[in-house]
Design a protein around this motif. Sequence first.
Motif, PDB file in Angstrom:
ATOM      1  N   LEU A 174      28.142  85.202 -61.244  1.00 20.35           N
ATOM      2  CA  LEU A 174      28.597  84.349 -60.077  1.00 20.35           C
ATOM      3  C   LEU A 174      29.932  83.903 -60.183  1.00 20.35           C
ATOM      4  O   LEU A 174      30.539  83.829 -58.971  1.00 20.35           O
ATOM      5  CB  LEU A 174      27.736  82.960 -60.638  1.00 20.35           C
ATOM      6  CG  LEU A 174      26.183  82.921 -60.439  1.00 20.35           C
ATOM      7  CD1 LEU A 174      25.607  81.684 -60.917  1.00 20.35           C
ATOM      8  CD2 LEU A 174      25.880  83.314 -59.199  1.00 20.35           C
TER       9      LEU A 174
ATOM     10  N   GLY B  61      16.818  84.506 -55.340  1.00 19.86           N
ATOM     11  CA  GLY B  61      17.454  83.099 -55.062  1.00 19.86           C
ATOM     12  C   GLY B  61      19.015  83.318 -55.216  1.00 19.86           C
ATOM     13  O   GLY B  61      19.724  82.750 -54.405  1.00 19.86           O
ATOM     14  N   VAL B  62      19.418  84.266 -56.262  1.00 18.05           N
ATOM     15  CA  VAL B  62      20.835  84.554 -56.187  1.00 18.05           C
ATOM     16  C   VAL B  62      21.433  84.977 -54.866  1.00 18.05           C
ATOM     17  O   VAL B  62      22.435  84.507 -54.544  1.00 18.05           O
ATOM     18  CB  VAL B  62      21.352  85.131 -57.427  1.00 18.05           C
ATOM     19  CG1 VAL B  62      22.792  85.734 -57.453  1.00 18.05           C
ATOM     20  CG2 VAL B  62      20.994  84.461 -58.533  1.00 18.05           C
TER      21      VAL B  62
ATOM     22  N   CYS C 261      20.042  84.767 -51.981  1.00 19.02           N
ATOM     23  CA  CYS C 261      20.148  84.076 -50.704  1.00 19.02           C
ATOM     24  C   CYS C 261      21.156  82.945 -50.824  1.00 19.02           C
ATOM     25  O   CYS C 261      21.820  82.545 -49.907  1.00 19.02           O
ATOM     26  CB  CYS C 261      18.739  83.387 -50.705  1.00 19.02           C
ATOM     27  SG  CYS C 261      17.460  84.384 -50.123  1.00 19.02           S
ATOM     28  N   ASN C 262      21.596  82.712 -52.077  1.00 17.83           N
ATOM     29  CA  ASN C 262      22.578  81.554 -52.236  1.00 17.83           C
ATOM     30  C   ASN C 262      23.956  82.247 -52.053  1.00 17.83           C
ATOM     31  O   ASN C 262      24.906  81.450 -51.423  1.00 17.83           O
ATOM     32  CB  ASN C 262      22.513  80.881 -53.754  1.00 17.83           C
ATOM     33  CG  ASN C 262      21.268  79.988 -53.925  1.00 17.83           C
ATOM     34  OD1 ASN C 262      20.922  79.560 -53.143  1.00 17.83           O
ATOM     35  ND2 ASN C 262      21.018  79.807 -55.162  1.00 17.83           N
TER      36      ASN C 262
ATOM     37  N   ALA D 106      24.149  82.279 -48.101  1.00 16.73           N
ATOM     38  CA  ALA D 106      24.673  80.968 -47.519  1.00 16.73           C
ATOM     39  C   ALA D 106      25.871  80.660 -47.939  1.00 16.73           C
ATOM     40  O   ALA D 106      26.541  80.104 -47.208  1.00 16.73           O
ATOM     41  CB  ALA D 106      23.482  80.144 -48.064  1.00 16.73           C
ATOM     42  N   ALA D 107      26.615  81.080 -48.933  1.00 18.13           N
ATOM     43  CA  ALA D 107      27.753  80.491 -49.460  1.00 18.13           C
ATOM     44  C   ALA D 107      28.795  81.443 -48.445  1.00 18.13           C
ATOM     45  O   ALA D 107      30.060  80.814 -48.472  1.00 18.13           O
ATOM     46  CB  ALA D 107      28.003  80.915 -51.051  1.00 18.13           C
TER      47      ALA D 107
ATOM     48  N   ARG E 264      22.685  83.119 -43.286  1.00 18.88           N
ATOM     49  CA  ARG E 264      21.464  82.679 -43.311  1.00 18.88           C
ATOM     50  C   ARG E 264      20.502  83.372 -43.670  1.00 18.88           C
ATOM     51  O   ARG E 264      20.386  84.375 -42.731  1.00 18.88           O
ATOM     52  CB  ARG E 264      21.327  81.737 -41.976  1.00 18.88           C
ATOM     53  CG  ARG E 264      20.117  80.831 -42.025  1.00 18.88           C
ATOM     54  CD  ARG E 264      19.782  79.978 -40.474  1.00 18.88           C
ATOM     55  NE  ARG E 264      18.431  79.774 -40.598  1.00 18.88           N
ATOM     56  CZ  ARG E 264      17.966  79.083 -39.491  1.00 18.88           C
ATOM     57  NH1 ARG E 264      18.681  79.186 -38.402  1.00 18.88           N
ATOM     58  NH2 ARG E 264      16.814  78.743 -39.561  1.00 18.88           N
TER      59      ARG E 264
END
Length: 167
Positions: A22, A127-128, A130-131, A134-135, A139
Amino acid sequence: MTETNRAPGGPEAAPLGRRGFLASAALASAALAATAPVAASATAHASGRPAPAGPLAPERGTVGRLLAVPLGNRRDDWLRSALQVAVGIELSTIPPYLCGWWSIKDRRSRAAQLVRRVLLDEMYHLGVVCNLLAAVGGRPALKSAAPVYPGPLPGGVHPASPSTCRG
């Protein structure tokens, strides 16, 4: 899941934990934002808007095409497109592992535990991704990325012949 990343026949790489991944993704996003102006051609996958014709338009859609883009041309729209392909790939891995886990009668067995662990890892990966998408201003398009079974993997990964995609 193994503790180190290793290519078949290649040297071992240092382990990359969740925080390290991350942190490196955040640094890459910051560097990208600082060096590349936001392109008007945000990907159709990531933003829902049609992508205008431009230098990246032919490269969208498959992993091979995305990787063929020279490093100097990989801007924020390329990153959003690559992350959307990753969303499709991660989303396509969950149903087979879930069906495999459901097919094991003894849920306490080592096999059931391993399959469940991989299933949970794939959910975490989704999830990672997708995040991250978005970051960087995208979308995640989960509905359009939903796989069809039987069928090939998204993004042109390991394309199957039509005979191997029949039920």
